[in-house]
Design a protein around this motif. Structure first.
Motif, PDB file in Angstrom:
ATOM      1  N   VAL A 175      -1.590   7.191  -5.722  1.00  0.00           N
ATOM      2  CA  VAL A 175      -2.137   7.455  -4.385  1.00  0.00           C
ATOM      3  C   VAL A 175      -2.393   6.132  -3.669  1.00  0.00           C
ATOM      4  N   ASP A 176      -2.360   6.162  -2.349  1.00  0.00           N
ATOM      5  CA  ASP A 176      -2.805   5.005  -1.569  1.00  0.00           C
ATOM      6  C   ASP A 176      -3.466   5.530  -0.299  1.00  0.00           C
ATOM      7  N   LYS A 177      -4.255   4.694   0.325  1.00  0.00           N
ATOM      8  CA  LYS A 177      -4.838   5.061   1.620  1.00  0.00           C
ATOM      9  C   LYS A 177      -4.743   3.871   2.561  1.00  0.00           C
ATOM     10  N   HIS A 178      -4.767   4.158   3.842  1.00  0.00           N
ATOM     11  CA  HIS A 178      -4.722   3.078   4.823  1.00  0.00           C
ATOM     12  C   HIS A 178      -5.507   3.509   6.058  1.00  0.00           C
ATOM     13  N   SER A 179      -6.276   2.564   6.615  1.00  0.00           N
ATOM     14  CA  SER A 179      -6.909   2.844   7.907  1.00  0.00           C
ATOM     15  C   SER A 179      -6.310   1.923   8.964  1.00  0.00           C
ATOM     16  N   ILE A 180      -5.844   2.507  10.064  1.00  0.00           N
ATOM     17  CA  ILE A 180      -5.431   1.717  11.221  1.00  0.00           C
ATOM     18  C   ILE A 180      -6.715   1.078  11.757  1.00  0.00           C
ATOM     19  N   GLY A 181      -6.660  -0.184  12.097  1.00  0.00           N
ATOM     20  CA  GLY A 181      -7.889  -0.938  12.366  1.00  0.00           C
ATOM     21  C   GLY A 181      -8.570  -0.677  13.702  1.00  0.00           C
ATOM     22  N   GLY A 182      -9.616  -1.434  13.938  1.00  0.00           N
ATOM     23  CA  GLY A 182     -10.266  -1.425  15.243  1.00  0.00           C
ATOM     24  C   GLY A 182     -11.668  -0.857  15.263  1.00  0.00           C
ATOM     25  N   PRO A 207     -15.510  -0.916  13.829  1.00  0.00           N
ATOM     26  CA  PRO A 207     -16.412  -1.741  13.026  1.00  0.00           C
ATOM     27  C   PRO A 207     -17.117  -0.911  11.954  1.00  0.00           C
ATOM     28  N   GLY A 208     -17.422  -1.568  10.850  1.00  0.00           N
ATOM     29  CA  GLY A 208     -18.181  -0.910   9.796  1.00  0.00           C
ATOM     30  C   GLY A 208     -17.385   0.070   8.960  1.00  0.00           C
ATOM     31  N   ASN A 209     -16.054   0.010   9.045  1.00  0.00           N
ATOM     32  CA  ASN A 209     -15.223   1.007   8.369  1.00  0.00           C
ATOM     33  C   ASN A 209     -15.041   0.663   6.890  1.00  0.00           C
ATOM     34  N   LYS A 210     -16.142   0.840   6.128  1.00  0.00           N
ATOM     35  CA  LYS A 210     -16.140   0.442   4.718  1.00  0.00           C
ATOM     36  C   LYS A 210     -15.738   1.592   3.808  1.00  0.00           C
ATOM     37  N   ILE A 211     -15.017   2.600   4.340  1.00  0.00           N
ATOM     38  CA  ILE A 211     -14.767   3.814   3.550  1.00  0.00           C
ATOM     39  C   ILE A 211     -13.950   3.570   2.292  1.00  0.00           C
ATOM     40  N   THR A 212     -13.123   2.493   2.275  1.00  0.00           N
ATOM     41  CA  THR A 212     -12.313   2.228   1.078  1.00  0.00           C
ATOM     42  C   THR A 212     -13.187   2.069  -0.166  1.00  0.00           C
ATOM     43  N   LEU A 213     -14.398   1.500   0.018  1.00  0.00           N
ATOM     44  CA  LEU A 213     -15.305   1.292  -1.115  1.00  0.00           C
ATOM     45  C   LEU A 213     -15.790   2.622  -1.687  1.00  0.00           C
ATOM     46  N   LEU A 214     -15.640   3.695  -0.923  1.00  0.00           N
ATOM     47  CA  LEU A 214     -15.994   5.036  -1.412  1.00  0.00           C
ATOM     48  C   LEU A 214     -14.754   5.820  -1.809  1.00  0.00           C
ATOM     49  N   VAL A 215     -13.696   5.725  -0.982  1.00  0.00           N
ATOM     50  CA  VAL A 215     -12.499   6.545  -1.211  1.00  0.00           C
ATOM     51  C   VAL A 215     -11.808   6.183  -2.523  1.00  0.00           C
ATOM     52  N   VAL A 216     -11.667   4.889  -2.801  1.00  0.00           N
ATOM     53  CA  VAL A 216     -10.948   4.478  -4.014  1.00  0.00           C
ATOM     54  C   VAL A 216     -11.654   4.986  -5.273  1.00  0.00           C
ATOM     55  N   PRO A 217     -12.974   4.759  -5.440  1.00  0.00           N
ATOM     56  CA  PRO A 217     -13.588   5.291  -6.667  1.00  0.00           C
ATOM     57  C   PRO A 217     -13.591   6.815  -6.740  1.00  0.00           C
ATOM     58  N   ILE A 218     -13.699   7.502  -5.610  1.00  0.00           N
ATOM     59  CA  ILE A 218     -13.644   8.975  -5.665  1.00  0.00           C
ATOM     60  C   ILE A 218     -12.294   9.411  -6.237  1.00  0.00           C
ATOM     61  N   ILE A 219     -11.217   8.838  -5.676  1.00  0.00           N
ATOM     62  CA  ILE A 219      -9.869   9.251  -6.101  1.00  0.00           C
ATOM     63  C   ILE A 219      -9.621   8.861  -7.562  1.00  0.00           C
ATOM     64  N   ALA A 220     -10.010   7.636  -7.912  1.00  0.00           N
ATOM     65  CA  ALA A 220      -9.781   7.196  -9.299  1.00  0.00           C
ATOM     66  C   ALA A 220     -10.616   8.017 -10.279  1.00  0.00           C
ATOM     67  N   VAL A 271       3.700  -1.209  -4.020  1.00  0.00           N
ATOM     68  CA  VAL A 271       2.788  -0.974  -5.159  1.00  0.00           C
ATOM     69  C   VAL A 271       3.126   0.332  -5.884  1.00  0.00           C
ATOM     70  N   GLY A 272       4.219   0.965  -5.504  1.00  0.00           N
ATOM     71  CA  GLY A 272       4.691   2.131  -6.247  1.00  0.00           C
ATOM     72  C   GLY A 272       4.014   3.432  -5.874  1.00  0.00           C
ATOM     73  N   SER A 273       3.381   3.464  -4.677  1.00  0.00           N
ATOM     74  CA  SER A 273       2.673   4.671  -4.262  1.00  0.00           C
ATOM     75  C   SER A 273       3.647   5.772  -3.847  1.00  0.00           C
ATOM     76  N   ASP A 274       3.323   7.037  -4.176  1.00  0.00           N
ATOM     77  CA  ASP A 274       4.151   8.165  -3.748  1.00  0.00           C
ATOM     78  C   ASP A 274       3.385   9.141  -2.868  1.00  0.00           C
ATOM     79  N   THR A 275       2.089   8.933  -2.739  1.00  0.00           N
ATOM     80  CA  THR A 275       1.219   9.853  -1.996  1.00  0.00           C
ATOM     81  C   THR A 275       0.270   8.995  -1.160  1.00  0.00           C
ATOM     82  N   CYS A 276       0.232   9.218   0.137  1.00  0.00           N
ATOM     83  CA  CYS A 276      -0.544   8.307   0.967  1.00  0.00           C
ATOM     84  C   CYS A 276      -1.291   9.041   2.076  1.00  0.00           C
ATOM     85  N   VAL A 277      -2.575   8.724   2.215  1.00  0.00           N
ATOM     86  CA  VAL A 277      -3.379   9.289   3.305  1.00  0.00           C
ATOM     87  C   VAL A 277      -3.651   8.166   4.307  1.00  0.00           C
ATOM     88  N   ILE A 278      -3.359   8.430   5.576  1.00  0.00           N
ATOM     89  CA  ILE A 278      -3.561   7.388   6.578  1.00  0.00           C
ATOM     90  C   ILE A 278      -4.577   7.867   7.615  1.00  0.00           C
TER      91      ILE A 278
END
Lengths: 505, 505
Positions: free
Chosen positions: A162-169, A171-184, A273-280
């Protein structure tokens, strides 16, 4: 013609010739030469600069950056010859004249860019032409694949990845610090590469660096992901799609973000990085990269189409980007806010909801949750403490302290509270002004700098109550940030007096 | 932030910062900084490059080119701050997005380009965008006027002031060496600036330099023209429309010659030297810049329109550019050919006819000759020896030897005669192949190098008779030039066998 080598101490690719030698060789500014070191027969090719005064006749001056491949020493005898122009320049011209790149042409441009055969100006010409005349989906696919081929790639034997990506812009968009451990923590692999702040107050890599090292090789990323299920590393330190980083660097001074380039840039990192599933995550609203929902849907469709061509299943979430995610901006403030939610403390609804929504889509796409239940399942991973445990595993495997707590991140000792100037509802927040104040206060370099929003849109505030607290590690930075807040009004309360003008001030 | 200054010995504008300092200051690669020398308060602004290794923390490394304005010394204390981007970058973006430049925007771009405020990559972005999205006649006029304003200008009290220009691409086009003395000998002023060969075998400035110095200031050009009636100088050595030279340098690696830029480039040099009457020679045919007559007429109309806007009367002559002008190519060979015609000797008809035609138009435009009689009047100036006398005056005032003769220009001692491989008429000549052979033989650096055409299209040649003689000053150069002539067939005779292929060679 044979000359003597001189070397200067800069990294930019440079070959300097005296104008008399250049005329003898038959080259003008920007023409190509080959330099062969007589002793070792090492040969390099690059564009020349010509000087009347700074290199004497009989000498060729090269920079350290250029000498890397030549491996010469000051005083070496070298042979220098006029060389023909690389065909990639003709391909750039073709795009300037409205043509369409083939796969082979794209490959030649990316390869010559990566190996410094193209000069910075020629790379800028490529970027400008691709911006103006655009890239169609074939060309974007070629570009993505060639950017991937420009560096190392990771292949996992276990699927899905899995991978995730946020289009920028936003402020305070720290969701990766939550999304990655939830998914893992749900048993999926997520080798997340992220970026540092370019114009923001803190990129995910800046935040993660407060918790653990973030610079790793591709093979380290693979091994760590296989062990811990996920990582959060800095993409810029790896050799993953390096041509993409190069293009982004050249786009930056012109402040362009060409659509085709942006699509290729996002998907190249995922493919590599070999991802096959991605949420943007596509935040829309003022100050983000995407102004409205209609534009968000177009971008989503383009990302899904490109994903299909590359063998990556993509789903996009159009999200509200009109105000910050959570209440904290700045490295330590954001890390602390994210960890405290993982620790089960009550936190900003916008941060929790967005994180579980994005993670939930990945759970549904991979069959870990049934349709419509992903978001709840993701929230469960937090409530049961599984996401926190996984985050501490990830921190540990990256070399950080697995006993870290949300209370371990001090804010700067210099603080200022911006009070509300009148009673009323908060009607709007200026994202760009907040980012700018946070940067002025020292973010992301000073980890303790940043700001905390006491009120967000729709909340009621009384005159004199705090709207915003600014934190800085250095007094002079706080002073400047406060001045800036006084003139840019980042948090607007209805009925607020914006300016008083009188003849006797 | 205060740093210590270091200076490196290259002319390219460079400011190098260590990446830790750059993060503290808050700048990324390509961002602007101001540097203030504490001692003198001198301040400069320019884009930065960022390095991890080559500049240590606490030091800012600048190039000599950048230090010119700062006037600092190694070890000086300097203050460095992030600066905002110049507005000219936003104007370049506007053109990238299809907008139209105002006069003020053009002025800002040309000014920031001239003062190194724009980086080479940003200048390339401007050139690429202007090439792709084009400049309309308003924008071309603004550009021309701003290029003129970028340097010195000449004003003559006497009128008219004539100028001539040839659009490039035809080898052997030495007509300026005839046209200028004809016009000046008729009592007109002609302050002719010309260029060196860029891709040709010899520019007019290269040829004139075999007769006299060609590097002069604007005020010297004025004084000499007032005394002798005319000059033939190198435009690149003066401070006349320097922004034009800069743009041409940046266009060169991309091999672009944008129409708007070309129009402005031609007319800026004319306007800056105070010309009010201009004849422009537009050679058409394969290998020239203009493929056919229809395109030649379009270009002529554009030049006339731009001239009107600038207060310069322009007439254009569309000429045959399909084969070389005269029979000689290369510095000494061309100078000798031109002088011998001025000396009244029999010479190549193409050279004489073209020169008197172009000079004749100027004589008619200025009322020195009646309509339809300019060409004859121009020829009269040659026949009566007036043009030769004037050319010797011009050579003398520029510091050359006024007793020079056409026989004073030796050819290289290494020669090779290319014979006809069969009987027949010469059917075509490849201009680009001839130029390339002459350059390989040493032109324009070796004055004795070049070639002489024994036969031109329409002439009959017998097998074994000479078609072409190649001259070189150095044996190895001759060898290479002969090899090239053997494979490129620059002079084609009908029925000539181009290649013999057999299984047993």
């Amino acid at each position: 013609m044979n000359l003597i080598l001189d070397i200067i101490d800069i990294s930019t690719p440079v070959i300097l010739l005296n104008d008399i030698d250049a005329r003898q060789i038959g080259v003008l500014e920007g023409d190509r030469v080959t330099i062969t070191r007589i002793k070792s027969k090492h040969t390099i090719a690059a564009p020349v600069s010509i000087t009347k005064t700074l290199t004497s006749q009989g000498t060729a001056t090269v920079s350290l950056g250029t000498n890397n491949a030549l491996d010469g020493e000051k005083g070496d005898e070298i042979e220098i010859r006029a060389a023909s122009r690389p065909s990639s320049i003709a391909f750039i011209r073709k795009k300037m004249d409205g043509g369409k790149f083939t796969r082979e042409e794209t490959a030649a441009i990316i390869s010559d860019m990566s190996s410094n055969v193209l000069s910075p100006s020629e790379i800028t010409a490529y970027i400008t032409a691709a911006y103006i005349n655009g890239l169609d989906m074939d060309e974007v696919e070629f570009l993505t694949r060639e950017m991937v081929a420009s560096g190392e790639q990771i292949t996992f034997s276990k699927k899905p990845v899995v991978d995730k990506h946020s289009i920028g812009g936003v402020p305070g968009n720290k969701i990766t610090l939550l999304v990655v451990p939830i998914i893992a923590s749900a048993g999926l692999l997520i080798p997340k590469t992220s970026s540092r702040a370019i114009t923001g107050a803190g990129g995910t890599a800046d935040l993660m660096e407060a918790l653990a090292p973030v610079a790793f090789s591709a093979s380290e990323i693979k091994t760590m992901t296989e062990k811990a299920g996920g990582v959060i590393v800095w993409g810029g330190s790896t050799n993953i799609a390096p041509a993409d980083d190069m293009i982004v660097t050249y786009e930056y001074p012109l402040k362009i973000d060409a659509r085709g380039q942006m699509l290729a840039s996002i998907m190249a990192k995922k493919l590599a990085v070999g991802s096959d599933t991605c949420v943007i995550d596509i935040p829309i609203g003022p100050g983000t990269k995407i102004p409205d929902e209609a534009e968000g849907r177009i971008l989503a469709n383009e990302l899904i189409t490109l994903g299909n061509r590359l063998g990556i299943r993509v789903e996009c979430a159009v999200t509200f980007g009109g105000s910050p995610i959570g209440r904290n901006i700045g490295v330590n403030l954001e890390v602390s806010e994210a960890l405290s939610i993982l620790e089960g403390k009550r936190g900003a609804n916008s941060l929790v909801q967005k994180s579980v929504a994005i993670a939930g889509i990945a759970l549904e796409m991979t069959g870990k949750s049934g349709s419509g239940t992903g978001s709840d399942a993701a929230y469960d991973q937090i409530k049961k403490g599984k996401a926190l445990k996984k985050m501490l595993d990830i921190i540990e495997i990256q070399g950080g302290d697995p006993k870290v707590k949300s209370t371990d991140f001090p804010v700067g000792e210099h603080t200022f509270v911006v009070p509300a100037a009148s009673d009323g509802y908060v009607v709007s927040i200026k994202n760009q002004a907040l980012i700018s104040i946070a940067r002025t206060a020292g973010s992301p370099v000073d980890h303790g700098a940043g700001l905390h929003l006491h009120k967000k849109p729709g909340e009621y505030v009384k005159r004199g109550e705090p709207l915003l607290t600014i934190y800085a590690e250095r007094g002079w930075r706080l002073t400047r940030a406060v001045e800036e807040a006084r003139t840019t009004y980042p948090v607007l309360v209805e009925g607020m007096l914006l300016e008083r003008i009188s003849s006797n001030r």
